[in-house]
Scaffold this motif. Structure first.
Motif, PDB file in Angstrom:
ATOM      1  N   ILE A  81       0.838  -1.200   0.000  1.00 31.42           N
ATOM      2  CA  ILE A  81       0.000   0.000   0.000  1.00 31.42           C
ATOM      3  C   ILE A  81       0.872   1.249   0.000  1.00 31.42           C
ATOM      4  N   TYR A  82       1.880   1.255   0.837  1.00 30.55           N
ATOM      5  CA  TYR A  82       2.792   2.391   0.898  1.00 30.55           C
ATOM      6  C   TYR A  82       3.586   2.549  -0.393  1.00 30.55           C
ATOM      7  N   ASN A  83       4.051   1.440  -0.946  1.00 32.19           N
ATOM      8  CA  ASN A  83       4.807   1.504  -2.198  1.00 32.19           C
ATOM      9  C   ASN A  83       3.952   2.005  -3.348  1.00 32.19           C
ATOM     10  N   GLY A  84       2.637   1.812  -3.267  1.00 33.68           N
ATOM     11  CA  GLY A  84       1.770   2.249  -4.344  1.00 33.68           C
ATOM     12  C   GLY A  84       1.650   3.755  -4.438  1.00 33.68           C
ATOM     13  N   TYR A  85       1.545   4.438  -3.303  1.00 33.01           N
ATOM     14  CA  TYR A  85       1.359   5.893  -3.349  1.00 33.01           C
ATOM     15  C   TYR A  85       2.636   6.672  -3.051  1.00 33.01           C
ATOM     16  N   ARG A  86       3.720   5.993  -2.724  1.00 31.86           N
ATOM     17  CA  ARG A  86       4.970   6.702  -2.410  1.00 31.86           C
ATOM     18  C   ARG A  86       5.482   7.489  -3.617  1.00 31.86           C
ATOM     19  N   ALA A  87       5.417   6.874  -4.815  1.00 27.39           N
ATOM     20  CA  ALA A  87       5.902   7.563  -6.014  1.00 27.39           C
ATOM     21  C   ALA A  87       5.085   8.816  -6.316  1.00 27.39           C
ATOM     22  N   VAL A  88       3.820   8.825  -5.920  1.00 25.55           N
ATOM     23  CA  VAL A  88       2.972   9.992  -6.167  1.00 25.55           C
ATOM     24  C   VAL A  88       3.384  11.152  -5.268  1.00 25.55           C
ATOM     25  N   LEU A  89       3.669  10.874  -4.014  1.00 26.84           N
ATOM     26  CA  LEU A  89       4.001  11.933  -3.065  1.00 26.84           C
ATOM     27  C   LEU A  89       5.350  12.574  -3.380  1.00 26.84           C
ATOM     28  N   ASP A  90       6.272  11.815  -3.981  1.00 25.51           N
ATOM     29  CA  ASP A  90       7.619  12.316  -4.244  1.00 25.51           C
ATOM     30  C   ASP A  90       7.808  12.773  -5.690  1.00 25.51           C
ATOM     31  N   SER A  91       6.735  13.040  -6.397  1.00 21.56           N
ATOM     32  CA  SER A  91       6.832  13.225  -7.844  1.00 21.56           C
ATOM     33  C   SER A  91       6.901  14.674  -8.296  1.00 21.56           C
ATOM     34  N   LYS A  92       6.768  15.642  -7.402  1.00 22.72           N
ATOM     35  CA  LYS A  92       6.663  17.038  -7.854  1.00 22.72           C
ATOM     36  C   LYS A  92       7.913  17.489  -8.596  1.00 22.72           C
ATOM     37  N   SER A  93       9.070  17.386  -7.961  1.00 25.09           N
ATOM     38  CA  SER A  93      10.298  17.842  -8.603  1.00 25.09           C
ATOM     39  C   SER A  93      10.646  17.003  -9.819  1.00 25.09           C
ATOM     40  N   ILE A  94      10.355  15.704  -9.751  1.00 30.46           N
ATOM     41  CA  ILE A  94      10.664  14.830 -10.888  1.00 30.46           C
ATOM     42  C   ILE A  94       9.804  15.196 -12.086  1.00 30.46           C
ATOM     43  N   ASP A  95       8.520  15.424 -11.869  1.00 31.27           N
ATOM     44  CA  ASP A  95       7.624  15.792 -12.982  1.00 31.27           C
ATOM     45  C   ASP A  95       8.044  17.114 -13.615  1.00 31.27           C
ATOM     46  N   GLU A  96       8.364  18.101 -12.795  1.00 33.69           N
ATOM     47  CA  GLU A  96       8.755  19.400 -13.340  1.00 33.69           C
ATOM     48  C   GLU A  96      10.054  19.309 -14.133  1.00 33.69           C
ATOM     49  N   THR A  97      11.007  18.520 -13.644  1.00 34.68           N
ATOM     50  CA  THR A  97      12.273  18.364 -14.364  1.00 34.68           C
ATOM     51  C   THR A  97      12.073  17.644 -15.687  1.00 34.68           C
ATOM     52  N   LEU A  98      11.290  16.560 -15.671  1.00 33.42           N
ATOM     53  CA  LEU A  98      11.039  15.824 -16.911  1.00 33.42           C
ATOM     54  C   LEU A  98      10.273  16.676 -17.915  1.00 33.42           C
ATOM     55  N   ALA A  99       9.320  17.464 -17.431  1.00 34.08           N
ATOM     56  CA  ALA A  99       8.571  18.336 -18.343  1.00 34.08           C
ATOM     57  C   ALA A  99       9.483  19.395 -18.959  1.00 34.08           C
ATOM     58  N   LEU A 100      10.411  19.927 -18.181  1.00 33.97           N
ATOM     59  CA  LEU A 100      11.347  20.915 -18.711  1.00 33.97           C
ATOM     60  C   LEU A 100      12.228  20.303 -19.791  1.00 33.97           C
ATOM     61  N   TYR A 101      12.793  19.140 -19.522  1.00 33.12           N
ATOM     62  CA  TYR A 101      13.656  18.491 -20.509  1.00 33.12           C
ATOM     63  C   TYR A 101      12.864  18.028 -21.730  1.00 33.12           C
ATOM     64  N   ALA A 102      11.627  17.599 -21.511  1.00 30.33           N
ATOM     65  CA  ALA A 102      10.810  17.155 -22.645  1.00 30.33           C
ATOM     66  C   ALA A 102      10.492  18.310 -23.586  1.00 30.33           C
ATOM     67  N   SER A 103      10.410  19.529 -23.049  1.00 33.20           N
ATOM     68  CA  SER A 103      10.127  20.681 -23.910  1.00 33.20           C
ATOM     69  C   SER A 103      11.276  20.986 -24.858  1.00 33.20           C
ATOM     70  N   TRP A 104      12.484  20.499 -24.562  1.00 34.39           N
ATOM     71  CA  TRP A 104      13.628  20.690 -25.444  1.00 34.39           C
ATOM     72  C   TRP A 104      13.698  19.621 -26.532  1.00 34.39           C
TER      73      TRP A 104
END
Length: 543
Positions: free
Chosen positions: A269-292
């Motif tokens: 249960i914890y492993n299922g939602y852990r990636a969601v809680l820690d995803s803010k910086s990862i999502d923003e970084t991937l979105a920035l690099y994807a725009s290039w």
């Protein structure tokens, strides 16, 4: 006599003390050697398991490692091959440094760093040559003052520009390279002759390094940041779905609740939602690099990577509710299993429908198609109604029984009695304070002693009443944990609408294909987005 014996014992102890310390040191040394020998035997196995685990989690890591090794080998040929070394000289080391710094895991990150490095180098070199050309027309002293002033002004301006949010987000590395290159060329030009040739050699070496990095990132087994962001969004939806289903099943299973309290990190249960809680910086970084990255939607708009960031933000809000739901499994006070069993069926059906909706959203993003019109089926509303009916059928558990009401009245009477006594006490003190003679003081002191005794008797009288209130409220307190669990489950259903809206908005902007139950043919339509697309994505820098 006692003193003599004591001195003899002290002498004997002092004589044996070095031997005891030596034995202790030998024992510690032996223990350390045994521990070191044990670790040296297990080190190869631990190292191999770590290497194997890193490669098994993501095989692309091994591919990236080989790409870096090949790139370093290619740029090292500028040193190893004699004709190339004659052309570039010691400036070939800049190509090696460029590969080490620029070549990143994904193509977007490499493009971002490579183009920033190239652009910063070109601008810095051009400005440095212009300043050097002006400085050479003046005398030696004026030239030194002019170069110092230029270094100060350019360094201050470039450093201040780095604080601009847009520059810091997209061009921070380029500004750093600009500042470094400009100072190297400008300052060294005062003492070194033929600095233009040195700058040309460095520029060519850096260009070769950037070209090798871009070739390896875009052509040889490319790894796209956009695909990583796309797949991570799918994984977060599936992880939340699995967490909700497992959480509800475990809550009504009761056998694993206590075991789960001590193994939260290993809990699925914890492993299922852990990636969601820690995803803010990862999502923003991937979105920035994807725009290039030079990847566009095939049919109409550039792919809306910033909309993925919005979906991730909604999923984090959704995940906080799942975390609270998981916390209901670890509370100290648990609703009896017999009480939980009365609401098991509607809760499990409700969780199943939410799980089904989240999995449908994940499949729609994976296949790049719109969601099913029946994503919120009638079964979800039926499960909500059944849960509401089941709760209303047990009013004593949630609304309190007559005993609870009597206890509440008793508590109100006790509070009123305490307030009245406090008021009388304050009134007595205020009357005594008017008198100023010694008899008034004695009278006030006597009343104070009587008041303290009355207060103690009152406390003793209220204690059994409060205990009775606690006992009669026990039945009500046992139902409170399930009330919290049920309210969180309903809150999850309410927040599911926000997730669906953001995913549908993503489908509209990205021109997802229409939902087809048979999925035999691809129906592509380009819907007009509800919002301006240019406001939801980073600008195209390279392409």
């Amino acid at each position: 006599m006692a003193t003599i014996i004591h001195e003899g014992m002290e002498t004997e102890m002092n004589g044996n003390e070095p031997n005891g310390v030596l034995e202790k040191v030998k024992t510690n040394w032996k223990r350390c050697m045994i521990e070191l020998s044990r670790k040296s035997k297990t080190f190869p196995g631990c190292l191999w398991r770590t290497i194997w685990k890193a490669g098994r989690e993501d095989p692309r890591r091994m591919i990236h490692a080989f790409k870096v090794g090949i790139s370093l080998t290619l740029v090292s040929l500028l040193y190893l091959i004699e004709p190339l070394f004659k052309d570039f000289g010691t400036g070939a080391i800049w190509a090696l440094m460029t590969v080490v710094v620029v070549l990143e895991f994904t193509a977007g990150a490499t493009l971002c760093k490579g183009l920033n490095r190239g652009l910063g180098t070109v601008l810095a070199g051009s400005l440095a040559f212009f300043i050097n050309y002006i400085a050479t027309k003046s005398g030696s002293v004026v030239r030194a003052v002019f170069i110092g002033a230029a270094v100060f002004l350019i360094g201050t301006a470039a450093t201040y520009v780095r604080f601009f949010p847009y520059i810091k987000k997209n061009y921070d590395y380029g500004v750093v390279i600009f500042l470094l290159t400009f100072n190297l060329i400008t300052v060294s030009s005062y003492r070194v002759e033929n600095v233009i040739k040195i700058a040309h050699d460095r520029f060519y070496a850096i260009s070769i390094g950037c070209a090798i990095c871009l070739f390896m990132s875009l052509v040889v087994f490319p790894i796209w940041s956009g695909e990583d962001l796309h797949n991570s969004t799918i994984g977060k939806l599936e992880g939340l779905a699995k967490s909700i289903e497992a959480c509800v099943n475990e809550y009504f299973n009761d056998s694993g609740i206590k075991e789960n309290q001590e193994k939260s990190e290993e809990d699925p249960i914890y492993n299922g939602y852990r990636a969601v809680l820690d995803s803010k910086s990862i999502d923003e970084t991937l979105a920035l690099y994807a725009s290039w990255e030079p990847r566009h939607s095939r049919h109409c708009y550039r792919f809306p990577w910033q909309q993925y960031v919005k979906v991730g933000a909604v999923l984090r809000q959704f995940g906080y509710t799942v975390v609270a739901l998981h916390g209901c499994l670890q509370t100290e006070i648990q609703t009896p299993r017999s009480v939980r069993a009365r609401f098991k069926d509607p809760c499990i059906r409700l969780a199943g429908e939410v799980t089904k909706a989240l999995m449908e959203l994940a499949n729609s993003i994976r296949r790049r198609r719109h969601c099913s019109p029946e994503i919120l089926s009638d079964h979800l509303h039926e499960a909500l109604k059944d849960l509401n009916t089941a709760i209303k059928s047990q009013p004593r558990l949630f609304l309190g029984s007559k005993k609870n009401q009597a206890a509440t009245n008793m508590l109100a009477l006790a509070a009123a009695h305490a307030a009245r006594c406090k008021q009388e006490k304050d009134h007595g003190i205020s009357l005594a304070s008017v008198k100023t003679d010694s008899s008034a003081f004695l009278e006030w002191k006597r009343k104070r002693v009587v008041s303290e005794k009355a207060k103690e008797n009152e406390r003793k009288a209220l204690r059994p009443q409060l205990s009775k209130i606690a006992i009669t409220s026990l039945e009500f307190s046992e139902a409170l944990p399930f009330a919290a669990f049920a309210s969180l489950l309903v809150e999850i259903v309410a927040r599911l609408d926000n997730v669906i809206e953001e995913v549908e908005e993503l489908g509209r902007i990205a021109c997802y294909k229409e939902f087809d139950p048979d999925d035999d043919e691809i129906i592509v339509t380009c819907r007009k987005p509800a919002v301006d697309v240019t406001k939801n994505q980073l600008p195209s820098h390279a392409f």
